[in-house]
Design a protein around this motif. Structure first.
Motif, short mmCIF file in Angstrom:
data_model
loop_
_atom_site.label_atom_id
_atom_site.label_comp_id
_atom_site.label_asym_id
_atom_site.label_seq_id
_atom_site.Cartn_x
_atom_site.Cartn_y
_atom_site.Cartn_z
N ILE A 20 7.86 -10.92 -13.55
CA ILE A 20 7.44 -10.81 -12.15
C ILE A 20 6.78 -12.11 -11.69
N ALA A 21 5.91 -12.67 -12.54
CA ALA A 21 5.25 -13.93 -12.18
C ALA A 21 6.29 -15.03 -11.98
N GLY A 22 7.29 -15.08 -12.89
CA GLY A 22 8.34 -16.10 -12.76
C GLY A 22 9.12 -15.94 -11.47
N VAL A 23 9.47 -14.70 -11.14
CA VAL A 23 10.24 -14.45 -9.92
C VAL A 23 9.42 -14.83 -8.69
N PHE A 24 8.13 -14.46 -8.71
CA PHE A 24 7.28 -14.82 -7.56
C PHE A 24 7.22 -16.34 -7.39
N LEU A 25 7.08 -17.04 -8.52
CA LEU A 25 7.01 -18.50 -8.47
C LEU A 25 8.30 -19.07 -7.86
N ALA A 26 9.44 -18.55 -8.31
CA ALA A 26 10.72 -19.05 -7.81
C ALA A 26 10.83 -18.82 -6.30
N VAL A 27 10.44 -17.61 -5.86
CA VAL A 27 10.52 -17.30 -4.42
C VAL A 27 9.57 -18.20 -3.64
N ALA A 28 8.36 -18.42 -4.18
CA ALA A 28 7.38 -19.26 -3.50
C ALA A 28 7.89 -20.70 -3.40
N ILE A 29 8.52 -21.20 -4.47
CA ILE A 29 9.05 -22.57 -4.45
C ILE A 29 10.14 -22.70 -3.38
N LEU A 30 11.01 -21.70 -3.32
CA LEU A 30 12.05 -21.72 -2.28
C LEU A 30 11.42 -21.71 -0.89
N ALA A 31 10.38 -20.86 -0.71
CA ALA A 31 9.73 -20.74 0.60
C ALA A 31 9.11 -22.05 1.02
N VAL A 32 8.58 -22.81 0.05
CA VAL A 32 7.92 -24.07 0.36
C VAL A 32 8.95 -25.18 0.61
N SER A 33 10.05 -25.16 -0.17
CA SER A 33 10.91 -26.34 -0.16
C SER A 33 12.18 -26.22 0.68
N VAL A 34 12.64 -25.02 1.00
CA VAL A 34 13.87 -24.92 1.79
C VAL A 34 13.54 -24.44 3.20
N PRO A 35 13.79 -25.28 4.21
CA PRO A 35 13.52 -24.84 5.58
C PRO A 35 14.46 -23.69 5.95
N LEU A 36 13.93 -22.71 6.66
CA LEU A 36 14.75 -21.54 6.99
C LEU A 36 15.67 -21.83 8.16
N PRO A 37 16.88 -21.31 8.08
CA PRO A 37 17.80 -21.51 9.20
C PRO A 37 17.37 -20.73 10.43
N GLY B 82 2.19 -19.26 8.46
CA GLY B 82 3.24 -18.37 8.98
C GLY B 82 4.59 -18.72 8.38
N TRP B 83 4.90 -20.03 8.31
CA TRP B 83 6.18 -20.47 7.75
C TRP B 83 6.32 -20.02 6.31
N PHE B 84 5.19 -19.99 5.58
CA PHE B 84 5.23 -19.62 4.17
C PHE B 84 5.48 -18.11 4.01
N VAL B 85 4.78 -17.33 4.83
CA VAL B 85 4.96 -15.87 4.75
C VAL B 85 6.39 -15.50 5.15
N ARG B 86 6.91 -16.17 6.18
CA ARG B 86 8.28 -15.89 6.60
C ARG B 86 9.25 -16.31 5.48
N GLY B 87 8.96 -17.44 4.84
CA GLY B 87 9.79 -17.91 3.73
C GLY B 87 9.80 -16.91 2.58
N LEU B 88 8.61 -16.40 2.23
CA LEU B 88 8.53 -15.40 1.15
C LEU B 88 9.36 -14.18 1.50
N HIS B 89 9.25 -13.74 2.76
CA HIS B 89 9.96 -12.54 3.19
C HIS B 89 11.48 -12.78 3.16
N HIS B 90 11.89 -13.97 3.61
CA HIS B 90 13.32 -14.31 3.65
C HIS B 90 13.91 -14.39 2.24
N TRP B 91 13.28 -15.19 1.38
CA TRP B 91 13.82 -15.35 0.02
C TRP B 91 13.57 -14.11 -0.81
N GLY B 92 12.47 -13.39 -0.50
CA GLY B 92 12.18 -12.15 -1.21
C GLY B 92 13.31 -11.15 -1.02
N ALA B 93 13.91 -11.14 0.17
CA ALA B 93 15.03 -10.22 0.43
C ALA B 93 16.20 -10.55 -0.49
#
Ligand code: HEC
Length: 443
Positions: free
Chosen positions: A240-257, A80-91
């Motif tokens: 697109i692959a690069g952007v997805f990777l960047a968003v995924a890395i942010l989702a994994v490594s930065v806790p959401l406020p 769940g944290w990962f999907v929320r992270g993708l959605h947050h950074w994806g925005a």
């Protein structure tokens, strides 16, 4: 796909014309890395749609449950944290991608005849994306979400004649509450996607009717042409692959406020908006009193109208940016203002180094004089006086604080804060501590 399987389907479904329409679209001048941003934006939209659907499985759009359901997604739902992270950074990524896409279109003069309508549709899509961001921000129902939205709606309220009506429509009543949340939720997950999908379809339909603009050269006749597949498809896919990777890395490594749960009675909370609204937040700090409407709606409206009608304002048929000094200068000036304000805002947010010894001494003075009896910092302390969590950001003026502590009423008439007989050193340290309080999230 293996060609025999393809042939089997082609005999039944007559696929070749579809393939030609989709992949054989000619690009004047050939494929280029600079053309990838439209596809990246489209990909991010699809990612937002997919992650949003999964978040909607657990999210509950009511004031009683929204905050808890976000915490549930963060802590208990598998990934769940990962999907929320993708959605947050994806925005955030989507705002950047659409910005770069518009910048490229602007620089290449690709909005010029015959592509005016495609540009205007693009501006509408951009506004829809910003509305997505605004409505999505409220959904976690934490303090930041609640008070940032309050600020946004109050700004709408300053529009003459219809402002009051508009802000009541946005809130679903007089106060920001349950109706506002369901309204923002329905808009975010039903209305806006429907409008956006329609808009994207129209944008792409127009693209296919007029064709891509290609490079800015005047000598169009000598341009070679290349189909969309395979090279442009490849370039789009790589980015697109690069952007997805960047968003995924942010989702994994930065806790959401996630600040405290929204508390409508705690009017002292000072929200800090998302980074892409920060430049505007900074602008609002410079205008007060009778000038306020200028920043809250006159300026934004003018900028949007100018953007929308830009192809008819800039009627110069030349597309080479070097030979369009006025257009180029206006674009640069616009970017300079936006990024200048963003820079100042970020600088103010992160300015004071946290290792400053005066800050530590000031913190001790704060404890010694019992300021926490009335004030709250990062959720600790009383709630009868303004929350000081971000006071260094909202009141960056050192002189103001130096005057305030010995005699609060001299700068805040009617304040019931007591006078504090501080030594000069204590006064200085306490002020340093106040100015260091700039971040909404404690770390
Ligand atoms: C008895 C309650 C009380 C105590 C104790 C108190 N304050 Fe205050 N403080 C207030 C009130 C009330 C206001 C706001 C007045 C207003 O909004 O007009 C205020 C305002 C402030 C502000 C300005 C906030 C803003 O709106 O930007 C700062 C900074 C501040 N106090 C710091 C301190 C510090 C530091 C201490 C300890 C030395 C302290 N206060 C002790 C009640 C108190």
């Amino acid at each position: 796909m293996s060609s025999r399987l393809y042939d089997w389907f082609d005999r039944r479904l007559n696929l070749r014309p579809v393939q030609r329409t989709l992949l054989d679209e000619p690009i004047p001048g050939g494929a280029s890395w600079i053309y990838v941003f439209g596809s990246v934006t489209l990909f991010l939209f699809l990612m937002q749609a997919a992650t949003g659907m999964f978040l909607a499985l657990y999210y509950a759009p009511t004031p009683d449950h929204a905050y808890d359901s976000i915490q549930f997604i963060e802590r208990d739902v598998l990934f769940g944290w990962f999907v929320r992270g993708l959605h947050h950074w994806g925005a955030s990524a989507m705002v950047i991608a659409i910005g770069l896409h518009m910048l490229q279109t602007f620089l290449y003069g690709a909005y010029k005849s015959p592509r005016e309508v495609m540009w205007m549709m693009g501006v509408v899509l951009f506004l829809i994306v910003m509305t997505f961001a605004f409505t999505g921000y409220l959904l976690p129902w934490d303090q930041t979400a609640y008070w940032a939205t309050q600020v946004g709606i109050n700004m709408v309220g300053t529009v003459p004649l219809v402002g009051d009506l508009l802000s009541r429509v946005l809130r679903g009543g007089e106060t920001l509450g349950a109706l506002t949340l369901s309204r923002f939720f329905a808009t975010h997950v039903l209305f806006l996607p429907a409008v956006l999908i329609g808009g994207i379809a129209l944008h792409l339909f127009i693209l296919r009717r007029v064709g891509p603009a290609g490079p800015w050269t005047d000598d169009r006749a000598s341009l070679s042409s290349e189909t969309f597949a395979p090279r442009q498809v490849y370039m789009d896919a790589v980015v697109i692959a690069g952007v997805f990777l960047a968003v995924a890395i942010l989702a994994v490594s930065v806790p959401l406020p996630l600040t405290d749960k929204a508390n409508p009675s705690d009017t002292s909370f000072v929200p800090v908006p998302e980074w892409y609204f920060l430049f505007y937040y900074e602008l609002l700090k410079y205008v007060h009193g009778p000038l306020e409407p200028l920043a809250t709606w006159i300026l934004p409206l003018c900028v949007i109208l100018i953007m929308f009608f830009w192809p008819f304002i800039d009627r110069n048929p030349v597309r080479n940016p070097i030979r369009r000094p006025v257009a180029l200068a206006s674009g640069l000036l616009f970017l300079l203002v936006v990024f200048g304000l963003l820079g100042i805002s970020i600088k103010n947010l992160y300015a004071v180094p946290r290792t400053d010894p005066a800050v530590a001494r000031g913190k001790a003075v704060y404890a010694q004089f019992g300021c926490a009896g009335c004030h709250r910092i990062h959720g600790e302390g009383g709630a009868v006086a303004p929350d000081l969590t971000t006071v260094g950001y909202t009141r960056p003026d050192r002189a103001w604080h130096l005057k305030h502590f010995p005699d609060p009423q001299s700068v805040m008439p009617g304040s019931f804060m007591p006078k504090f007989p501080l030594t000069d050193a204590q006064l200085n340290d306490l002020t340093s501590y106040m100015l260091s309080l700039t971040r909404a999230t404690s770390s």
